[in-house]
Design an enzyme around this catalytic site. Structure first.
Site, PDB file in Angstrom:
ATOM      1  N   HIS A 188      76.688  35.910  -7.091  1.00 54.72           N
ATOM      2  CA  HIS A 188      75.358  35.715  -7.698  1.00 54.72           C
ATOM      3  C   HIS A 188      74.364  36.781  -7.224  1.00 54.72           C
ATOM      4  O   HIS A 188      73.164  36.586  -7.305  1.00 54.72           O
ATOM      5  CB  HIS A 188      74.838  34.310  -7.394  1.00 54.72           C
ATOM      6  CG  HIS A 188      75.717  33.242  -7.984  1.00 54.72           C
ATOM      7  ND1 HIS A 188      75.787  33.013  -9.328  1.00 54.72           N
ATOM      8  CD2 HIS A 188      76.597  32.391  -7.405  1.00 54.72           C
ATOM      9  CE1 HIS A 188      76.665  32.039  -9.560  1.00 54.72           C
ATOM     10  NE2 HIS A 188      77.169  31.652  -8.402  1.00 54.72           N
ATOM     11  N   TRP A 211      56.215  38.807  27.854  1.00 51.33           N
ATOM     12  CA  TRP A 211      56.661  39.038  26.469  1.00 51.33           C
ATOM     13  C   TRP A 211      55.370  39.071  25.665  1.00 51.33           C
ATOM     14  O   TRP A 211      54.733  38.056  25.452  1.00 51.33           O
ATOM     15  CB  TRP A 211      57.569  37.894  26.033  1.00 51.33           C
ATOM     16  CG  TRP A 211      58.214  38.107  24.702  1.00 51.33           C
ATOM     17  CD1 TRP A 211      59.393  38.752  24.460  1.00 51.33           C
ATOM     18  CD2 TRP A 211      57.747  37.641  23.427  1.00 51.33           C
ATOM     19  NE1 TRP A 211      59.685  38.727  23.120  1.00 51.33           N
ATOM     20  CE2 TRP A 211      58.687  38.049  22.458  1.00 51.33           C
ATOM     21  CE3 TRP A 211      56.638  36.915  23.001  1.00 51.33           C
ATOM     22  CZ2 TRP A 211      58.539  37.769  21.101  1.00 51.33           C
ATOM     23  CZ3 TRP A 211      56.487  36.644  21.647  1.00 51.33           C
ATOM     24  CH2 TRP A 211      57.435  37.064  20.714  1.00 51.33           C
ATOM     25  N   LYS A 266      74.342  36.072  16.099  1.00 47.56           N
ATOM     26  CA  LYS A 266      74.782  36.602  17.397  1.00 47.56           C
ATOM     27  C   LYS A 266      74.915  38.118  17.325  1.00 47.56           C
ATOM     28  O   LYS A 266      74.458  38.840  18.192  1.00 47.56           O
ATOM     29  CB  LYS A 266      76.118  35.946  17.723  1.00 47.56           C
ATOM     30  CG  LYS A 266      76.431  35.629  19.139  1.00 47.56           C
ATOM     31  CD  LYS A 266      75.841  34.410  19.734  1.00 47.56           C
ATOM     32  CE  LYS A 266      74.358  34.210  19.544  1.00 47.56           C
ATOM     33  NZ  LYS A 266      73.884  32.899  19.840  1.00 47.56           N
ATOM     34  N   LYS A 311      63.979  34.326  25.880  1.00 45.20           N
ATOM     35  CA  LYS A 311      64.858  33.163  25.862  1.00 45.20           C
ATOM     36  C   LYS A 311      64.158  31.904  25.359  1.00 45.20           C
ATOM     37  O   LYS A 311      64.718  31.152  24.590  1.00 45.20           O
ATOM     38  CB  LYS A 311      65.387  32.944  27.277  1.00 45.20           C
ATOM     39  CG  LYS A 311      66.347  31.791  27.421  1.00 45.20           C
ATOM     40  CD  LYS A 311      67.709  32.168  26.938  1.00 45.20           C
ATOM     41  CE  LYS A 311      68.707  31.035  27.027  1.00 45.20           C
ATOM     42  NZ  LYS A 311      69.802  31.244  26.076  1.00 45.20           N
ATOM     43  N   GLU A 331      71.382  39.969  16.781  1.00 45.62           N
ATOM     44  CA  GLU A 331      70.381  39.907  17.854  1.00 45.62           C
ATOM     45  C   GLU A 331      70.741  40.767  19.052  1.00 45.62           C
ATOM     46  O   GLU A 331      69.871  41.289  19.723  1.00 45.62           O
ATOM     47  CB  GLU A 331      70.080  38.463  18.278  1.00 45.62           C
ATOM     48  CG  GLU A 331      71.165  37.767  19.036  1.00 45.62           C
ATOM     49  CD  GLU A 331      70.764  36.367  19.490  1.00 45.62           C
ATOM     50  OE1 GLU A 331      69.624  36.155  19.895  1.00 45.62           O
ATOM     51  OE2 GLU A 331      71.640  35.488  19.447  1.00 45.62           O
ATOM     52  N   GLU A 359      75.868  31.488  12.513  1.00 43.39           N
ATOM     53  CA  GLU A 359      75.768  31.727  13.950  1.00 43.39           C
ATOM     54  C   GLU A 359      76.402  33.073  14.318  1.00 43.39           C
ATOM     55  O   GLU A 359      75.845  33.830  15.116  1.00 43.39           O
ATOM     56  CB  GLU A 359      76.422  30.564  14.718  1.00 43.39           C
ATOM     57  CG  GLU A 359      76.462  30.703  16.219  1.00 43.39           C
ATOM     58  CD  GLU A 359      75.091  30.846  16.873  1.00 43.39           C
ATOM     59  OE1 GLU A 359      74.064  30.702  16.197  1.00 43.39           O
ATOM     60  OE2 GLU A 359      75.061  31.150  18.084  1.00 43.39           O
ATOM     61  N   ARG A 366      62.948  35.611  30.191  1.00 43.37           N
ATOM     62  CA  ARG A 366      61.890  34.990  29.383  1.00 43.37           C
ATOM     63  C   ARG A 366      60.975  36.029  28.733  1.00 43.37           C
ATOM     64  O   ARG A 366      60.203  35.706  27.833  1.00 43.37           O
ATOM     65  CB  ARG A 366      61.034  34.063  30.253  1.00 43.37           C
ATOM     66  CG  ARG A 366      61.803  32.943  30.886  1.00 43.37           C
ATOM     67  CD  ARG A 366      60.893  32.108  31.736  1.00 43.37           C
ATOM     68  NE  ARG A 366      59.935  31.392  30.926  1.00 43.37           N
ATOM     69  CZ  ARG A 366      60.150  30.189  30.405  1.00 43.37           C
ATOM     70  NH1 ARG A 366      61.279  29.577  30.625  1.00 43.37           N
ATOM     71  NH2 ARG A 366      59.231  29.609  29.680  1.00 43.37           N
ATOM     72  N   CYS A 422      57.440  34.846  28.518  1.00 44.11           N
ATOM     73  CA  CYS A 422      56.774  35.108  29.782  1.00 44.11           C
ATOM     74  C   CYS A 422      57.294  34.155  30.869  1.00 44.11           C
ATOM     75  O   CYS A 422      57.528  32.979  30.605  1.00 44.11           O
ATOM     76  CB  CYS A 422      55.261  34.964  29.734  1.00 44.11           C
ATOM     77  SG  CYS A 422      54.458  35.994  28.518  1.00 44.11           S
ATOM     78  N   ASN A 439      51.471  31.951  30.628  1.00 42.18           N
ATOM     79  CA  ASN A 439      52.511  31.907  29.599  1.00 42.18           C
ATOM     80  C   ASN A 439      51.964  31.044  28.473  1.00 42.18           C
ATOM     81  O   ASN A 439      51.590  29.894  28.703  1.00 42.18           O
ATOM     82  CB  ASN A 439      53.788  31.289  30.187  1.00 42.18           C
ATOM     83  CG  ASN A 439      54.840  31.042  29.130  1.00 42.18           C
ATOM     84  OD1 ASN A 439      54.863  31.696  28.092  1.00 42.18           O
ATOM     85  ND2 ASN A 439      55.712  30.070  29.388  1.00 42.18           N
ATOM     86  N   GLY A 440      51.920  31.603  27.254  1.00 43.75           N
ATOM     87  CA  GLY A 440      51.387  30.829  26.119  1.00 43.75           C
ATOM     88  C   GLY A 440      50.363  31.657  25.365  1.00 43.75           C
ATOM     89  O   GLY A 440      50.300  32.881  25.518  1.00 43.75           O
TER      90      GLY A 440
HETATM   91  C1  F6R Z   1      69.995  32.847  19.626  1.00 43.46           C
HETATM   92  C2  F6R Z   1      69.149  31.926  20.360  1.00 43.46           C
HETATM   93  C3  F6R Z   1      67.959  31.382  19.673  1.00 43.46           C
HETATM   94  C4  F6R Z   1      67.685  29.940  20.106  1.00 43.46           C
HETATM   95  C5  F6R Z   1      66.358  29.455  19.513  1.00 43.46           C
HETATM   96  C6  F6R Z   1      66.080  28.010  19.871  1.00 43.46           C
HETATM   97  O1  F6R Z   1      71.077  33.262  20.393  1.00 43.46           O
HETATM   98  O2  F6R Z   1      69.386  31.633  21.497  1.00 43.46           O
HETATM   99  O3  F6R Z   1      68.068  31.474  18.284  1.00 43.46           O
HETATM  100  O4  F6R Z   1      68.754  29.132  19.690  1.00 43.46           O
HETATM  101  O5  F6R Z   1      65.315  30.254  19.991  1.00 43.46           O
HETATM  102  O6  F6R Z   1      65.990  27.837  21.242  1.00 43.46           O
HETATM  103  P1  F6R Z   1      66.120  26.415  21.902  1.00 43.46           P
HETATM  104  O7  F6R Z   1      67.520  25.928  21.640  1.00 43.46           O
HETATM  105  O8  F6R Z   1      65.848  26.640  23.356  1.00 43.46           O
HETATM  106  O9  F6R Z   1      65.108  25.524  21.244  1.00 43.46           O
END
Ligand code: F6R
Length: 609
Positions: A504, A75, A485, A604, A488, A481, A27, A2, A101-102
């Site tokens: 395994h 969100w 990527k 985000k 997602e 990673e 967000r 949010c 937000n929260g």
């Molecule tokens: C994936 C991504 C998330 C963040 C995770 C932690 O592309 O961006 O997995 O890495 O939500 O976020 P931060 O680094 O802001 O604590």
């Protein structure tokens, strides 16, 4: 999760709020709304869907007049995305509007209390409880009413509040959710982050937990939760608005991938002087560094994956045990932390709730907290003993790219800095790694020149529905990673496996045409990587390999496709290797028509548990 923004000034509020929300949409983006106070009272408009739907509904803001207001991009947590569950939420008389937000954890009890007093509810949100509670306690002073409510609500919240009986005041409140205040000549703002207001002002106040603020056109006052006035420092943000705009690129993610060489230069170069790593005003003295008996790295998502690479690198450089924990697990696992444990907390946003909670737990247990953070002044940065900023600039795309790369570089710098003091590296090796660190941005530029090859492979594989990433040691960490990527942003199911684990169980999933991305950058284990490639190929897999230029010939004999990266010191291979994986995911998502910067169900900054 949010985004919230509030404005009070001498201009029309609605267009300003919509513009701020557009910058916060990363967000959360399942619904949006604004409440603006003007000549005809408090007007609220909200709509399910992207911000564009709301913007069209209120004619880019022209349909709602007034010079004070609040806005929200959501969100969903409590209550599905819908017009009625969107924020602002208003009290029963329509007098008080709240954006939030929260999560209000005790909202059910509070709702029961209010319903018992005849208060009707219209939405399923926890936020409506806040609006109704404020009205319940309101007796002519909105600040006092909010102050009373704060002692009754539990959970995490950043709140923006307006009251139609006091139309010149905006109230801001924060606890465990980010909120900043932006100061101007004839206006003031509240916002979830700086990107929403940077166009208007660079002077900001970072609110602390439990603080309230009262904003009018001419000033801002801050209070603690007893409503005693508090003095706050004003920070000047020094990045340009362009940093938060697409600048001709189709997507923020692509722009941010391309910005990585520059972000690395900003992060690394000022910290290397005359061949030595330096951290100015570093809060850890050499005696402490020599006494550390364990490093714990704590983070979520991609930041956790940085920690996975970090473990290999730090253990190699320091010969010291390094544990990596998911922040969401850490606080429930009775971690072994004492005053000689250095807890390295990694977070782009500096606001991730699980990471924040882990930090507090580590502190409670006596550990020293060093955080690696991108957002200056964020909660994690403020609660740490020592902060190393990543200087990546604002990262807007939900999928992280440049934050990952710069976090990794800071972990490497940290390893070198400690190794010097703990005398665990030879002069020669130290010099070599420093030299390669300085070359990293230009080597990355070389990788970014080969986007056409990666585009080609994306066109070959974009319609696969399951992908495996395999590798050993650092290549495994890199695979985690790469896999995240891809899944997602493209919604393709993918998994990362330590190559040795395939036999395994997982290898039973390999059949004709299964795409396996084989990571074989790590020189020491190249032969092992090759045998895993042969192993999966013989079961029918289509292998796309990632390796260094010096192994290209050999790998080319077996793999179906290959992407190469320049050679570098083995510690830095993941920093180069991650970039083709980011690009591969990007192009695959593009070809699948996905919403790259705003993937479904994600946001985000994850400020809920
Ligand atoms: C994936 C991504 C998330 C963040 C995770 C932690 O592309 O961006 O997995 O890495 O939500 O976020 P931060 O680094 O802001 O604590």
């Amino acid at each position: 999760m949010c985004g919230i923004v509030g404005y009070v000034g001498n201009q029309e509020a609605a267009p300003i709020l919509l513009d701020g929300l557009a910058r916060l949409e990363y967000r959360g983006y399942d619904s949006a709304g604004v409440a603006v106070f003007g000549n005809s009272g408090l007007k609220v408009a909200k709509a399910k869907g992207r911000l564009r739907v709301l913007s069209d509904q209120i004619q880019e803001g022209r349909a709602i007049q007034g010079q004070l207001g609040i806005g929200h991009t959501r969100w969903a947590t409590h209550g599905a995305p819908s017009d009625v569950n969107s924020h602002p939420q208003v009290s029963q008389s329509g007098k008080i509007a709240v954006v939030h937000n929260g999560i209000i954890e005790n909202y059910a009890q509070l709702k029961e209390f209010l319903v018992g007093h005849g208060v009707p509810f219209t939405s399923e949100t926890d936020t409506e409880v806040v609006a109704q509670m404020i009205e319940y306690f309101y007796d002519g002073d909105i600040l006092k009413a909010v102050g009373r409510v704060l002692h009754r609500i539990e959970g995490a919240y950043a709140l923006g509040i307006v009251c139609s009986d006091e139309p010149d005041r905006l109230i801001a409140v924060r606890k465990d959710s980010p909120l900043i205040l932006g100061l101007g000549e004839d206006f003031n703002f509240l916002a979830s982050d700086v990107t929403a207001i940077i166009k208007h002002t660079r002077d900001v106040i970072y609110m602390e937990d439990g603080e309230l603020a009262e904003l009018t056109q001419t000033g801002v006052r801050c209070y603690n939760n007893l409503l005693e006035s508090v003095e706050k420092e004003v920070f000047h943000v020094d990045w340009e608005i362009d940093a938060a705009e697409k600048g001709g690129y189709e997507h923020f993610m692509f722009k941010e991938i391309m910005e990585q060489p520059e972000a690395l230069r900003r992060t690394v170069f000022p910290r290397i002087k005359d061949g030595e790593v330096i951290f100015e005003d570093f809060g850890l003295d050499d005696d402490y560094i020599r006494q550390i008996n364990k490093i714990y790295i704590v983070a979520c998502g991609s930041s956790y994956h940085v920690g996975m690479v970090g473990k290999y690198n730090l253990e190699q450089l320091l010969r010291l045990p390094v544990e990596v924990a998911l922040a969401s697990e850490f606080r429930y696992m009775e971690p072994i932390v004492d005053e000689r444990t250095l807890v390295v907390v990694i977070s782009q946003s500096g606001e991730t709730l699980d990471t924040m909670a882990a930090l507090r737990e580590a502190k409670r247990l006596g550990g020293k907290i060093l955080s690696i953070v991108n957002v200056v002044g964020s909660s994690i940065a403020r609660e740490s003993d020592v902060v190393l900023y990543t200087w990546a600039g604002p990262e807007i795309a939900v999928a992280t790219t440049k934050a990952y790369s710069t976090q990794l570089a800071v972990v490497d710098l940290l390893g070198l800095y400690f190794a010097r003091r703990r005398e665990t590296m030879t002069e020669e090796r130290y010099g070599q790694v420093i030299q390669e660190l300085l070359l990293l941005p230009s080597k990355l530029e070389q990788v970014l020149e080969s986007t056409q090859d990666i585009q080609y492979y994306a066109s070959q594989y974009f319609n696969h529905d399951s992908v495996f990433f395999i590798g050993r040691n650092m290549d495994y960490a890199l695979g985690l990673e790469g896999s995240l990527k891809l899944k997602e942003i493209s919604y393709i199911h993918s998994e990362a496996y330590a190559s040795g684990e395939l036999k395994h169980g997982t290898i039973s999933l390999i059949e004709d045409g299964t795409l396996v991305v084989a990571l074989a950058t790590y020189d020491k284990l190249f032969d092992k990587a090759m045998s895993n490639v042969v192993e999966v190929k013989s079961r029918g897999a289509d292998v796309l390999a990632l390796t260094t230029k010096n192994h290209a010939e050999e790998m080319g004999k077996t793999a179906n496709g290959m992407i190469t990266i320049p050679t570098t010191d083995e510690l830095l291979l993941p920093s180069l290797g991650v970039v083709p994986l980011q690009l591969l995911s990007y192009y695959i998502a593009l070809m699948r028509g996905c919403d790259i910067d705003k993937p479904r169900n994600l946001a985000k900054s994850v400020t809920v548990e």
